[in-house]
Structure formats: C-alpha cells, structure tokens
Design an enzyme around this catalytic site. Sequence first.
Site, PDB file in Angstrom:
ATOM      1  CE  LYS A 149      -3.939  -1.808   0.513  1.00  0.00           C
ATOM      2  NZ  LYS A 149      -5.716  -1.445  -0.730  1.00  0.00           N
ATOM      3  CG  ASP A 206      -4.171  -0.853  -3.939  1.00  0.00           C
ATOM      4  OD1 ASP A 206      -4.382   0.361  -4.487  1.00  0.00           O
ATOM      5  OD2 ASP A 206      -4.798  -1.309  -3.646  1.00  0.00           O
ATOM      6  CD  GLU A 209      -4.872  -3.072  -7.009  1.00  0.00           C
ATOM      7  OE1 GLU A 209      -3.843  -3.916  -7.028  1.00  0.00           O
ATOM      8  OE2 GLU A 209      -5.687  -2.922  -6.458  1.00  0.00           O
ATOM      9  CG  ASP A 229      -9.560  -2.382  -6.392  1.00  0.00           C
ATOM     10  OD1 ASP A 229     -10.447  -2.566  -6.709  1.00  0.00           O
ATOM     11  OD2 ASP A 229      -8.688  -1.798  -5.515  1.00  0.00           O
ATOM     12  CE  LYS A 253     -11.558  -3.781  -3.989  1.00  0.00           C
ATOM     13  NZ  LYS A 253     -10.195  -4.291  -4.113  1.00  0.00           N
TER      14      LYS A 253
HETATM   15 MG    MG Z   1      -6.997  -1.250  -4.736  1.00  0.00          MG
END
Ligand code: MG
Length: 339
Positions: free
Chosen positions: A142, A171, A197, A225, A249
Amino acid sequence: MTYSLDTRRYSLPFRSPLRTAHGRWSLRQGILVRLRSSDGTTGYGEVAPIPGFGRETLDADEEQLKLLGAMPTAEVLASVPVDYACVRGALAGALRAFAGTGSTPKAMRDLLPVTALLPAGRDVLGAIPGKVELGFRNFKWKVGVGDPADEQALLDDVLAALPSGAKLRLDANGAWDRRQSERWLDRCAERPIEHVEQPISPESRGAIDSLMGLAGDYPTPVALDESLVGQVDIEAWLGRGWPGVYVVKPGILGDPAHSLDLLHRAKARVVFSSSLETGVGARDALSWAFSWPGEARALGFGVWPLFQDERFDGPFLAPFWRWSEVSSLDPEPLWNALS
Ligand code: MG
C-alpha cells in the site's frame, strides 16, 4: 418457490486498523443473509459494501433487505434494484445453494497463488521476511499513505528484501495526482513491478483521461480498482479499450457472471480481489476466481488473519490455495456465531 429470508448484521473489529490512502479503517460492518426453502436447503450470502467505494451504504442495503419480507419468492428476490449491488450479490450467492437456481460458477482451477498484503510505510520492511519464509512470491504494498518522496525512497529497499522472481504490486488507492503518478511510473519502469493500482482517484477531475494517458505512456501496467464499482463501470472501461488490468471484487459486482463474461470475451487482464469480507462472502468471491477461464493471476486475498474474532476469517493464509480447501469453508458456524 418461496424462501424464508433471515439476516444478521455484524460489526467486527479488524485485528489491526488498515491504513490506506482512504484513511484508517478499524471496524468491518456488513450483513449475513440466509435463505432456506421448505425442503431444508440453506444458502448463505454476505452484504459488505466498502465505505468510500461507490455510493452503496450498509443502512440502505439493510432497508432493501427488509423490503423483501420474511418469505420472498424468487421473483421478489430478483427485484432488488441494480443500485444495491451488494444485496443482489449476496442473494445470488445464497441462491447458488439451490440446485438449478442462479448462475453457478464452476470451479475449474485446482490451485491459485495468493498475494500477501504488505503494510504501508516503513512497517513494510519488517513484514516481508515472515511472508517470504511462508513461501509467498506475490506481494502488494500500500502506497500513497505517507510522503511520496519517502515512499519512493523505500521502494528499492522493499524490492531488495523480496526474493528474486517475486512480483510486487503497488496500490495507491487513488492518492496521487497526474504528476505524482508520472513520477512513480517513471520509477517503476525499470523495476519489476507487476502493476500500479489506481494511481488517480476516480473522483478527481479528468480522471478518465489521466488514467488512459498513464496506461498508454508507461511500460508498467496500470490497474483499475476504485474506478470499477459495478457492472456499469466495467462496461464503460471495456468500451474505452482500457489497456491495463481490471481489479475485480466479486462481492460488490451484483451478479458477477455478466461482467466476467464481458471481460473474458475482451481478453481482459483480471485480478480478483477481496472486499475484506468474512469467510461467507470470501468463499463466494473466490469461487468466481477459481472458475475464471482467462489467464490466472495471483489472488488479491492475502488479507487474513483479518478479524479480532478469527471465526470470521476466510481460508488460512497460504501462498497457494486449493479450490478443495476454499470450497470446504462452511458458512453455518459464522452465521451461528452472530446469534
Ligand atoms: Mg486496490
């Protein structure tokens, strides 16, 4: 056929709060759904919208479930408006337990690699050795949480700590502007980064043009995303000819069958990803990943152990999962734990 519909709302603290560009997140809230038929067949589903991800809220989802009544027919269950994708997905998931109802994903893969989630900031360096020792070779870090210059300086330390051949995803959760994204993608160009991402938030001005530009200008693939909240977004990005990766997702897609079919026909690169749901929703989401007929990519599900109450966790974290392990997850104990 008439079903009996029951719901149980949950409020589960994470073991440790998640730090992302969206801020700190410490409590997962959602609803488990149970459908039963008169012959005793039982199916479970999970409603778990992600705060800040699209406009769906749990309170509105709960109201929708109440409108269905305690004994809905199949027609009533199918009448949930498209804006309540998480409710539609939960009901579709629960209906898969009933033979001949709903769309049934057929698991075709036996084994898939799992991406280990690495914490933001300097904590990343302490987290890597343990994951490597467990056998992980796919990682996601992250970024976009701290100062961009500090994070960029850390990138080479992170890469040096990973074993050779490892894959690293970054991400940003939409934290950067165009210029910051360009700086990051410049840096990634010569490094083994699998993808970056959501560099730019879908809410920022000109986001679509910026994302298309970044995806066209740099060798490192860019993944969407937060830009993909539902089927409408997936259709729109397919229409634009998005050349990057789609992070899907399944838990927030309504019934994923249609979107996944479109993505497959477009030969899109797809990464399946967790909504930080409980084992009930995770089992259902993973069934779509294991039945995906396109190129296999590491699962973005390396989030467990996730909850303070470990009964709600999904499959035991490992570098690879077999479908036989995932499919043996039983929703009933999780349901009972909420009584
Ligand atoms: Mg993501």
